[in-house]
Design an enzyme around this catalytic site. Sequence first.
Site, PDB file in Angstrom:
ATOM      1  N   GLU A 108       0.719  -1.190  -0.200  1.00  0.00           N
ATOM      2  CA  GLU A 108      -0.042   0.005  -0.164  1.00  0.00           C
ATOM      3  C   GLU A 108       0.919   1.343   0.230  1.00  0.00           C
ATOM      4  O   GLU A 108       0.603   2.440  -0.806  1.00  0.00           O
ATOM      5  CB  GLU A 108      -1.078  -0.179   1.080  1.00  0.00           C
ATOM      6  CG  GLU A 108      -2.116  -1.179   1.085  1.00  0.00           C
ATOM      7  CD  GLU A 108      -2.861  -1.407   2.431  1.00  0.00           C
ATOM      8  OE1 GLU A 108      -4.000  -1.379   2.166  1.00  0.00           O
ATOM      9  OE2 GLU A 108      -2.189  -1.465   3.621  1.00  0.00           O
ATOM     10  N   GLU A 128      -3.508  -9.687   4.149  1.00  0.00           N
ATOM     11  CA  GLU A 128      -4.010  -9.349   5.419  1.00  0.00           C
ATOM     12  C   GLU A 128      -5.297 -10.354   5.587  1.00  0.00           C
ATOM     13  O   GLU A 128      -5.332 -10.643   7.019  1.00  0.00           O
ATOM     14  CB  GLU A 128      -4.686  -8.029   5.148  1.00  0.00           C
ATOM     15  CG  GLU A 128      -3.774  -6.921   5.356  1.00  0.00           C
ATOM     16  CD  GLU A 128      -2.930  -6.247   4.264  1.00  0.00           C
ATOM     17  OE1 GLU A 128      -2.362  -5.065   4.295  1.00  0.00           O
ATOM     18  OE2 GLU A 128      -3.056  -7.074   3.196  1.00  0.00           O
TER      19      GLU A 128
END
Length: 262
Positions: A108, A128
């Site tokens: 990210e 995640e």
Amino acid sequence: MNDEVLTRDDDGVLVITINRPDAKNAMTKAAAEGIAAALDRLDSDDHLRVGIITGAGGTFCSGMDLKGFLRGETPTVEGRGFGGLTLSSPKKPLIAAVDGYALAGGLELMIACDLVVANADAKFGIPEAKRGLAAGAGGLIRLPEQVPSRIAMELALTGDFIDARRAYEIGLVNRVVDGPAIDGALTMASAISANGPIAVRVSKQIIVEARSWPADERWARQAQLLPQVFESADAREGAAAFAEKRSPRWTGLWIGVEKGPR
């Protein structure tokens, strides 16, 4: 600046290094604050033209420091987001130089940059979901804007990694190099730095902001920004340098109604 983030000025290119190699450069609050401070410096210093963010020890960033997370630490900066970057990028170009892994928050962080140079052995992913978490720092919003939505969906739901070759094929990275990613990033930064600074800054601004402009307003909004470029001293200098067959000498000055730096 703290020792979790190191900076150096490489001939007008600000190299920002996440310096937690023993923890695969997992992001902490202190590191996020260090990155935010470095990006403030990038935008405020007229000598600096381009920024590069990379990681020490052969890894870009493995994501959020989970030990810190269990202690209640959030590696974000107010108004700037995860890693001091994901919610607010600098006005000047920022290149991610990726060696090793760019995972979870590390990916990210990478996709919040404008350009990406990766080593051929780099790996990318948002795993995640494998930890019962979600890629809430841009993986679920920004990633589908940069790669086909079905691929973004696959990466988010499976948590699987992809290699540098696949990342290049889907447009996630700009260049893949055999050596250290920082070398390729510095080559790219040098090419950008050779160009007019106002032209570079405004070009980035339009490309980034136009995605959210209503379709029927895009040309008008662009027209509001372009005078900064075409009415600049650099625009005349670029034309003169071309005619005189020499390298341009950029000043970054605007010569419109309100004279002075822009």
